[in-house]
Design a protein around this motif. Structure first.
Motif, PDB file in Angstrom:
ATOM      1  N   ASP A  76      -3.017  58.001  69.604  1.00  0.00           N
ATOM      2  CA  ASP A  76      -3.944  56.860  69.522  1.00  0.00           C
ATOM      3  C   ASP A  76      -4.103  56.138  70.853  1.00  0.00           C
ATOM      4  OD1 ASP A  76      -4.088  57.217  66.697  1.00  0.00           O
ATOM      5  OD2 ASP A  76      -2.342  55.898  66.412  1.00  0.00           O
ATOM      6  N   TYR A  77      -3.204  56.372  71.795  1.00  0.00           N
ATOM      7  CA  TYR A  77      -3.156  55.561  73.008  1.00  0.00           C
ATOM      8  C   TYR A  77      -4.458  55.566  73.798  1.00  0.00           C
ATOM      9  CZ  TYR A  77       1.973  55.264  72.356  1.00  0.00           C
ATOM     10  OH  TYR A  77       3.237  55.038  71.874  1.00  0.00           O
ATOM     11  N   GLU A  78      -5.107  56.708  73.888  1.00  0.00           N
ATOM     12  CA  GLU A  78      -6.375  56.778  74.633  1.00  0.00           C
ATOM     13  C   GLU A  78      -7.419  55.862  73.991  1.00  0.00           C
ATOM     14  OE1 GLU A  78      -9.351  57.832  77.382  1.00  0.00           O
ATOM     15  OE2 GLU A  78      -7.193  58.202  77.489  1.00  0.00           O
ATOM     16  N   THR A  79      -7.558  55.946  72.681  1.00  0.00           N
ATOM     17  CA  THR A  79      -8.525  55.099  71.967  1.00  0.00           C
ATOM     18  C   THR A  79      -8.158  53.629  72.124  1.00  0.00           C
ATOM     19  OG1 THR A  79      -8.959  56.859  70.383  1.00  0.00           O
ATOM     20  CG2 THR A  79      -9.554  54.621  69.700  1.00  0.00           C
ATOM     21  N   LEU A  80      -6.874  53.310  72.024  1.00  0.00           N
ATOM     22  CA  LEU A  80      -6.437  51.921  72.156  1.00  0.00           C
ATOM     23  C   LEU A  80      -6.692  51.400  73.571  1.00  0.00           C
ATOM     24  CD1 LEU A  80      -3.162  52.078  70.052  1.00  0.00           C
ATOM     25  CD2 LEU A  80      -5.387  51.141  69.366  1.00  0.00           C
ATOM     26  N   ALA A  81      -6.453  52.224  74.575  1.00  0.00           N
ATOM     27  CA  ALA A  81      -6.730  51.804  75.956  1.00  0.00           C
ATOM     28  C   ALA A  81      -8.217  51.513  76.134  1.00  0.00           C
ATOM     29  CB  ALA A  81      -6.269  52.877  76.937  1.00  0.00           C
ATOM     30  N   ARG A  82      -9.075  52.329  75.534  1.00  0.00           N
ATOM     31  CA  ARG A  82     -10.523  52.111  75.642  1.00  0.00           C
ATOM     32  C   ARG A  82     -10.942  50.828  74.916  1.00  0.00           C
ATOM     33  NH1 ARG A  82     -13.331  56.168  77.887  1.00  0.00           N
ATOM     34  NH2 ARG A  82     -12.225  58.131  78.199  1.00  0.00           N
ATOM     35  N   ILE A 141       0.169  51.278  78.337  1.00  0.00           N
ATOM     36  CA  ILE A 141       0.516  51.363  76.914  1.00  0.00           C
ATOM     37  C   ILE A 141       1.854  52.082  76.696  1.00  0.00           C
ATOM     38  CG2 ILE A 141      -0.165  52.396  74.703  1.00  0.00           C
ATOM     39  CD1 ILE A 141      -3.046  51.429  75.314  1.00  0.00           C
ATOM     40  N   PRO A 142       2.041  53.322  77.165  1.00  0.00           N
ATOM     41  CA  PRO A 142       3.350  53.957  76.911  1.00  0.00           C
ATOM     42  C   PRO A 142       4.504  53.248  77.626  1.00  0.00           C
ATOM     43  CG  PRO A 142       1.949  55.392  78.244  1.00  0.00           C
ATOM     44  CD  PRO A 142       1.102  54.232  77.803  1.00  0.00           C
ATOM     45  N   GLU A 143       4.238  52.649  78.789  1.00  0.00           N
ATOM     46  CA  GLU A 143       5.282  51.886  79.489  1.00  0.00           C
ATOM     47  C   GLU A 143       5.739  50.707  78.647  1.00  0.00           C
ATOM     48  OE1 GLU A 143       3.533  50.730  83.216  1.00  0.00           O
ATOM     49  OE2 GLU A 143       3.579  52.783  84.001  1.00  0.00           O
ATOM     50  N   GLU A 144       4.779  49.968  78.078  1.00  0.00           N
ATOM     51  CA  GLU A 144       5.121  48.793  77.263  1.00  0.00           C
ATOM     52  C   GLU A 144       5.801  49.199  75.954  1.00  0.00           C
ATOM     53  OE1 GLU A 144       5.079  45.714  78.174  1.00  0.00           O
ATOM     54  OE2 GLU A 144       3.751  45.698  79.909  1.00  0.00           O
ATOM     55  N   VAL A 145       5.362  50.303  75.354  1.00  0.00           N
ATOM     56  CA  VAL A 145       6.020  50.792  74.139  1.00  0.00           C
ATOM     57  C   VAL A 145       7.482  51.131  74.464  1.00  0.00           C
ATOM     58  CG1 VAL A 145       6.072  52.683  72.453  1.00  0.00           C
ATOM     59  CG2 VAL A 145       3.900  51.555  72.998  1.00  0.00           C
ATOM     60  N   ALA A 146       7.712  51.777  75.607  1.00  0.00           N
ATOM     61  CA  ALA A 146       9.076  52.118  76.015  1.00  0.00           C
ATOM     62  C   ALA A 146       9.924  50.874  76.244  1.00  0.00           C
ATOM     63  CB  ALA A 146       9.048  52.989  77.270  1.00  0.00           C
ATOM     64  N   LYS A 147       9.286  49.771  76.677  1.00  0.00           N
ATOM     65  CA  LYS A 147      10.007  48.521  76.926  1.00  0.00           C
ATOM     66  C   LYS A 147      10.161  47.661  75.672  1.00  0.00           C
ATOM     67  CE  LYS A 147       7.494  47.144  80.499  1.00  0.00           C
ATOM     68  NZ  LYS A 147       7.022  46.403  81.688  1.00  0.00           N
ATOM     69  N   GLY A 148       9.578  48.088  74.539  1.00  0.00           N
ATOM     70  CA  GLY A 148       9.831  47.354  73.308  1.00  0.00           C
ATOM     71  C   GLY A 148       8.634  46.872  72.520  1.00  0.00           C
ATOM     72  N   TRP A 149       7.418  47.195  72.977  1.00  0.00           N
ATOM     73  CA  TRP A 149       6.258  46.833  72.172  1.00  0.00           C
ATOM     74  C   TRP A 149       6.342  47.479  70.798  1.00  0.00           C
ATOM     75  CZ3 TRP A 149       0.829  47.810  74.749  1.00  0.00           C
ATOM     76  CH2 TRP A 149       0.417  46.660  75.448  1.00  0.00           C
ATOM     77  N   ASP A 150       5.972  46.759  69.763  1.00  0.00           N
ATOM     78  CA  ASP A 150       5.562  47.337  68.489  1.00  0.00           C
ATOM     79  C   ASP A 150       4.042  47.378  68.573  1.00  0.00           C
ATOM     80  OD1 ASP A 150       8.146  47.481  67.582  1.00  0.00           O
ATOM     81  OD2 ASP A 150       7.945  45.896  66.082  1.00  0.00           O
ATOM     82  N   LEU A 151       3.495  48.578  68.644  1.00  0.00           N
ATOM     83  CA  LEU A 151       2.056  48.762  68.841  1.00  0.00           C
ATOM     84  C   LEU A 151       1.418  49.229  67.549  1.00  0.00           C
ATOM     85  CD1 LEU A 151      -0.329  48.778  70.875  1.00  0.00           C
ATOM     86  CD2 LEU A 151       0.280  51.168  71.368  1.00  0.00           C
ATOM     87  N   GLU A 190     -11.544  54.935  61.424  1.00  0.00           N
ATOM     88  CA  GLU A 190     -11.867  54.734  62.835  1.00  0.00           C
ATOM     89  C   GLU A 190     -11.001  53.596  63.353  1.00  0.00           C
ATOM     90  OE1 GLU A 190     -15.515  53.147  65.693  1.00  0.00           O
ATOM     91  OE2 GLU A 190     -15.789  53.205  63.522  1.00  0.00           O
ATOM     92  N   ILE A 191     -10.347  53.809  64.492  1.00  0.00           N
ATOM     93  CA  ILE A 191      -9.554  52.743  65.101  1.00  0.00           C
ATOM     94  C   ILE A 191     -10.514  51.714  65.682  1.00  0.00           C
ATOM     95  CG2 ILE A 191      -7.889  52.137  66.887  1.00  0.00           C
ATOM     96  CD1 ILE A 191      -6.689  54.942  66.558  1.00  0.00           C
ATOM     97  N   VAL A 192     -10.368  50.462  65.263  1.00  0.00           N
ATOM     98  CA  VAL A 192     -11.285  49.399  65.670  1.00  0.00           C
ATOM     99  C   VAL A 192     -10.586  48.254  66.411  1.00  0.00           C
ATOM    100  CG1 VAL A 192     -12.933  49.929  63.830  1.00  0.00           C
ATOM    101  CG2 VAL A 192     -11.122  48.237  63.414  1.00  0.00           C
ATOM    102  N   ALA A 193      -9.246  48.273  66.454  1.00  0.00           N
ATOM    103  CA  ALA A 193      -8.528  47.190  67.107  1.00  0.00           C
ATOM    104  C   ALA A 193      -7.105  47.613  67.417  1.00  0.00           C
ATOM    105  CB  ALA A 193      -8.514  45.941  66.217  1.00  0.00           C
ATOM    106  N   MET A 194      -6.498  46.865  68.342  1.00  0.00           N
ATOM    107  CA  MET A 194      -5.094  47.090  68.679  1.00  0.00           C
ATOM    108  C   MET A 194      -4.339  45.771  68.632  1.00  0.00           C
ATOM    109  SD  MET A 194      -4.779  47.518  72.850  1.00  0.00           S
ATOM    110  CE  MET A 194      -3.058  47.082  72.952  1.00  0.00           C
ATOM    111  N   LEU A 195      -3.051  45.886  68.331  1.00  0.00           N
ATOM    112  CA  LEU A 195      -2.157  44.743  68.287  1.00  0.00           C
ATOM    113  C   LEU A 195      -0.832  45.172  68.889  1.00  0.00           C
ATOM    114  CD1 LEU A 195      -1.464  41.861  67.151  1.00  0.00           C
ATOM    115  CD2 LEU A 195      -0.681  43.037  65.086  1.00  0.00           C
ATOM    116  N   ALA A 196      -0.311  44.388  69.834  1.00  0.00           N
ATOM    117  CA  ALA A 196       0.975  44.674  70.461  1.00  0.00           C
ATOM    118  C   ALA A 196       1.872  43.450  70.325  1.00  0.00           C
ATOM    119  CB  ALA A 196       0.788  45.035  71.924  1.00  0.00           C
TER     120      ALA A 196
END
Length: 147
Positions: free
Chosen positions: A10-16, A42-52, A60-66
């Motif tokens: 999902d990371y590509e879609t979330l980045a867009r 995105i992957p850096e922040e997930v590695a540091k503790g984001w719940d994404l 269809e992915i329409v939003a992101m929350l971190a």
């Protein structure tokens, strides 16, 4: 709407979505992160503790929350421009309140008046301003507490 943990695919879609939403604020002239920076972040922040999380409508992915669960921090909430104004942000905020039922804090870019005005309408209280990397932009800090 379905809010689910984001998967690496999902990371590509979330980045867009993040980039398009940022551009929709009109703040691109102040800071332009570019797609490559957000793809890497995105992957850096997930590695540091984001719940994404990814929010979907009709698959269809329409939003992101971190979220940073260790300190009750709502780090990022972005709704794709084509899906704004339909209650998705409010649903993501309600989801966040279920994760952090007692307290949430966040930052908003000072120039993003529509965002911080929205959080104020959602019972967040202004606490001050600070400069925040990686953009080194001036941010307003807000906090919501139950009760």
């Amino acid at each position: 709407m379905n809010i689910r943990p984001a998967l690496p695919e999902d990371y590509e879609t979330l980045a867009r979505i993040w980039l398009e939403s940022w551009y929709s604020t009109g703040l691109k002239t102040i800071f332009d992160p570019g797609l490559a920076m957000l793809r890497n972040r995105i992957p850096e922040e997930v590695a540091k503790g984001w719940d994404l999380y990814a929010a979907e409508e009709a698959q269809e992915i329409v939003a992101m929350l971190a979220l940073h669960p260790r300190d009750f921090y709502l780090d990022q909430l972005w709704v794709a421009p084509a899906h704004q104004g339909r209650g998705i942000g409010r649903a993501l905020l309600a989801f966040t309140r279920r994760q952090f039922p007692d307290e949430i804090w966040l930052r908003c870019v000072v120039e993003n008046e529509s965002a911080w005005a929205w959080y104020e309408r959602e019972s967040f209280r202004f606490e001050g301003e600070e400069i925040v990397p990686p953009s080194n932009m001036r941010m307003k800090r807000y906090r919501w507490k139950r009760g």
